[in-house]
Write an enzyme that holds these catalytic residues in place. Structure first.
Site, PDB file in Angstrom:
ATOM      1  N   SER A 145       0.989  -1.036   0.044  1.00 57.08           N
ATOM      2  CA  SER A 145       0.524  -0.255  -0.477  1.00 57.08           C
ATOM      3  C   SER A 145       1.276   1.263  -0.017  1.00 57.08           C
ATOM      4  CB  SER A 145      -0.976  -0.099   1.260  1.00 57.08           C
ATOM      5  OG  SER A 145      -1.713   1.109   1.514  1.00 57.08           O
ATOM      6  N   TYR A 158      -1.685  -1.327  10.019  1.00 52.98           N
ATOM      7  CA  TYR A 158      -1.934  -1.418   8.814  1.00 52.98           C
ATOM      8  C   TYR A 158      -0.869  -1.210   8.526  1.00 52.98           C
ATOM      9  CZ  TYR A 158      -4.043  -0.897   4.046  1.00 52.98           C
ATOM     10  OH  TYR A 158      -3.652  -1.346   2.525  1.00 52.98           O
TER      11      TYR A 158
HETATM   12  N1  LIG Z   1      -8.626  -0.125  -1.365  1.00 47.13           N
HETATM   13  C1  LIG Z   1      -7.096   0.702  -1.264  1.00 47.13           C
HETATM   14  O1  LIG Z   1      -7.636   2.312  -0.959  1.00 47.13           O
HETATM   15  C2  LIG Z   1      -6.144  -0.042  -1.309  1.00 47.13           C
HETATM   16  C3  LIG Z   1      -5.296   1.367  -1.214  1.00 47.13           C
HETATM   17  C4  LIG Z   1      -3.804   0.157  -0.768  1.00 47.13           C
HETATM   18  C5  LIG Z   1      -3.705  -1.305  -0.234  1.00 47.13           C
HETATM   19  N2  LIG Z   1      -4.355  -1.725  -0.746  1.00 47.13           N
HETATM   20  C6  LIG Z   1      -4.463  -2.507  -0.393  1.00 47.13           C
HETATM   21  O2  LIG Z   1      -5.117  -3.633  -1.784  1.00 47.13           O
HETATM   22  C7  LIG Z   1      -5.836  -5.632  -1.381  1.00 47.13           C
HETATM   23  C8  LIG Z   1      -7.165  -5.304  -1.781  1.00 47.13           C
HETATM   24  O3  LIG Z   1      -8.023  -4.625  -1.677  1.00 47.13           O
HETATM   25  P1  LIG Z   1      -9.015  -4.117  -1.926  1.00 47.13           P
HETATM   26  O4  LIG Z   1      -9.394  -2.689  -2.195  1.00 47.13           O
HETATM   27  O5  LIG Z   1      -9.958  -4.608  -3.757  1.00 47.13           O
HETATM   28  O6  LIG Z   1     -10.068  -3.851  -1.132  1.00 47.13           O
HETATM   29  P2  LIG Z   1     -12.001  -5.407  -1.424  1.00 47.13           P
HETATM   30  O7  LIG Z   1     -12.127  -5.707   0.315  1.00 47.13           O
HETATM   31  O8  LIG Z   1     -12.476  -4.507  -2.481  1.00 47.13           O
HETATM   32  O9  LIG Z   1     -10.822  -7.067  -1.177  1.00 47.13           O
HETATM   33  C9  LIG Z   1     -10.609  -7.587  -0.195  1.00 47.13           C
HETATM   34  C10 LIG Z   1     -10.314  -8.605  -0.832  1.00 47.13           C
HETATM   35  O10 LIG Z   1      -9.927  -9.591   0.167  1.00 47.13           O
HETATM   36  C11 LIG Z   1     -10.654 -10.856   0.790  1.00 47.13           C
HETATM   37  N3  LIG Z   1     -10.479 -11.279   2.381  1.00 47.13           N
HETATM   38  C12 LIG Z   1     -10.483 -10.216   3.014  1.00 47.13           C
HETATM   39  N4  LIG Z   1      -9.193 -11.302   4.204  1.00 47.13           N
HETATM   40  C13 LIG Z   1      -8.776 -12.526   3.621  1.00 47.13           C
HETATM   41  C14 LIG Z   1      -8.742 -14.304   4.064  1.00 47.13           C
HETATM   42  N5  LIG Z   1      -8.573 -13.634   5.060  1.00 47.13           N
HETATM   43  N6  LIG Z   1      -8.744 -14.445   3.317  1.00 47.13           N
HETATM   44  C15 LIG Z   1      -8.988 -14.231   2.027  1.00 47.13           C
HETATM   45  N7  LIG Z   1      -9.781 -13.474   1.659  1.00 47.13           N
HETATM   46  C16 LIG Z   1      -9.757 -12.455   2.292  1.00 47.13           C
HETATM   47  C17 LIG Z   1     -11.702 -10.658   1.270  1.00 47.13           C
HETATM   48  O11 LIG Z   1     -13.433 -10.835   1.006  1.00 47.13           O
HETATM   49  C18 LIG Z   1     -12.162  -9.367  -0.204  1.00 47.13           C
HETATM   50  O12 LIG Z   1     -12.811  -9.601  -1.514  1.00 47.13           O
HETATM   51  C19 LIG Z   1      -5.336  -5.409  -0.226  1.00 47.13           C
HETATM   52  O13 LIG Z   1      -4.345  -5.683   0.238  1.00 47.13           O
HETATM   53  C20 LIG Z   1      -5.577  -3.890   0.635  1.00 47.13           C
HETATM   54  O14 LIG Z   1      -4.612  -3.354   1.808  1.00 47.13           O
HETATM   55  C21 LIG Z   1      -6.099  -0.957  -0.844  1.00 47.13           C
END
Ligand SMILES: NC(=O)c1ccc[n+]([C@@H]2O[C@H](COP(=O)([O-])OP(=O)(O)OC[C@H]3O[C@@H](n4cnc5c(N)ncnc54)[C@H](O)[C@@H]3O)[C@@H](O)[C@H]2O)c1
Length: 296
Positions: A145, A158
């Site tokens: 991130s 986080y």
């Molecule tokens: N959205 C943002 O602004 C952002 C910014 C920086 C980093 N990220 C990172 O990007 C990645 C994807 O996140 P996103 O934004 O698409 O969020 P999201 O919540 O839309 O998707 C995350 C997915 O991970 C799954 N998940 C959570 N815990 C789990 C587990 N224990 N086992 C299996 N699956 C699990 C959830 O069910 C969900 O489908 C994450 O690692 C997040 O930290 C997101």
């Protein structure tokens, strides 16, 4: 890897957000998919979306699992090879968010986020690496991130997991370069991306009155900072893999915060404290009642 056509990609967190967007983008390029998530309904929705929007004939398998479960991840990796014959790409994308002070954080919440955001990435990398090497052309894509480059008050759990993913992936990439084994690695640092992450995040009650007015307000405020959509993010990630980038930043917010942390590696923290004071609720804990100006 210049083309994904005919390759096999495994993606965690494929039921939502960037994982789903990656699945859709890869399927459009003719890449076969092994999709995993703990959310079975969301996985089915991703599958249905791919079927209605993709013309390329690709094989897709789905698997419900918890990425923090080491054995489940190892079993899934073996299953992917059995189902698809090989695996070329692992996207360790599943993740969750947590807001809490360090002092007030529950150990159970810390273990939850470390289990998913850090151990999930480690399990995915270690379970798939032998299979990627066997394919002769592989790539590990680990999602950190912008908070793996830049720390924020209330985000210690986080931050810790995302800084750890960055260190783990950068070391992995160097090892793979030395081994010249046909496998590479990329660390992804998204800024704010419009996904469901905010809705599924845990916000501890100790944040209310400290850095946020209310949980509901905080979720709404966070979502306003999500300036890039998930499809655009997937496009940037895949371009980064094609170009064999070590580090992929997504969004102008990520570039800005990265620059700030690089130019002012210690002093940026004082700027964050200063900005947080201005945005925090009026009724603050005493920690905000001293040091009104940032000390750079
Ligand atoms: N959205 C943002 O602004 C952002 C910014 C920086 C980093 N990220 C990172 O990007 C990645 C994807 O996140 P996103 O934004 O698409 O969020 P999201 O919540 O839309 O998707 C995350 C997915 O991970 C799954 N998940 C959570 N815990 C789990 C587990 N224990 N086992 C299996 N699956 C699990 C959830 O069910 C969900 O489908 C994450 O690692 C997040 O930290 C997101």
């Amino acid at each position: 890897m210049k083309s994904f056509n005919g390759r096999v990609a495994a993606i965690t967190g494929a039921a939502s957000g960037m994982g789903r967007a990656l699945a859709l983008a890869l399927a459009r390029e003719g890449c076969h998919l092994a999709l995993a998530d703990k959310n079975s309904q969301g996985l089915e929705q991703t599958l249905a979306l791919i079927k209605t929007s993709t013309l390329a004939p690709v094989t897709i398998t789905t698997h419900v699992l918890d990425v923090s479960d080491r054995q489940a991840m190892q079993d899934w990796a073996a299953r992917c090879v059995a189902d698809h014959g090989q695996v070329n790409l692992i996207f360790n994308n599943a993740g969750v968010a947590l807001s809490s002070t360090v002092e007030g954080v529950d150990y159970a919440d810390l273990e939850w986020i470390v289990g998913i955001n850090f151990w999930g990435v480690v399990h995915g990398t270690k379970a798939f690496l032998p299979h990627l090497k066997a394919s002769g052309d592989g790539h590990v894509i680990n999602t950190s991130s912008v908070f793996g480059l830049f720390a924020q008050p209330g985000m210690s759990g986080y931050n810790a997991t995302k800084f750890a993913v960055r260190g783990f992936t950068e070391a992995l990439r160097q090892e793979l370069d030395l081994q010249r084994c046909g496998v590479s690695a990329t660390c992804v640092h998204p800024g704010g991306i419009r996904t469901d992450i905010c809705r599924s995040s845990r916000i501890d009650a100790n944040m209310t009155g400290f850095l946020i007015h209310s949980e509901q307000q905080a979720r709404a405020d966070f979502e306003k900072l999500f300036i890039t959509d998930a499809d655009q993010a997937a496009k940037v990630i895949l371009q980064g893999v094609r170009n064999n980038k070590r580090r992929v930043l997504i969004g102008r917010d990520a570039y800005f915060l990265d620059l700030l942390a690089r130019c002012l590696p210690a002093a940026y923290q004082a700027l964050v404290v200063f900005a947080s004071k201005r945005m925090a609720p009026k009724q603050r804990t005493p920690v905000f009642e001293t040091n009104d100006e940032p000390r750079l």
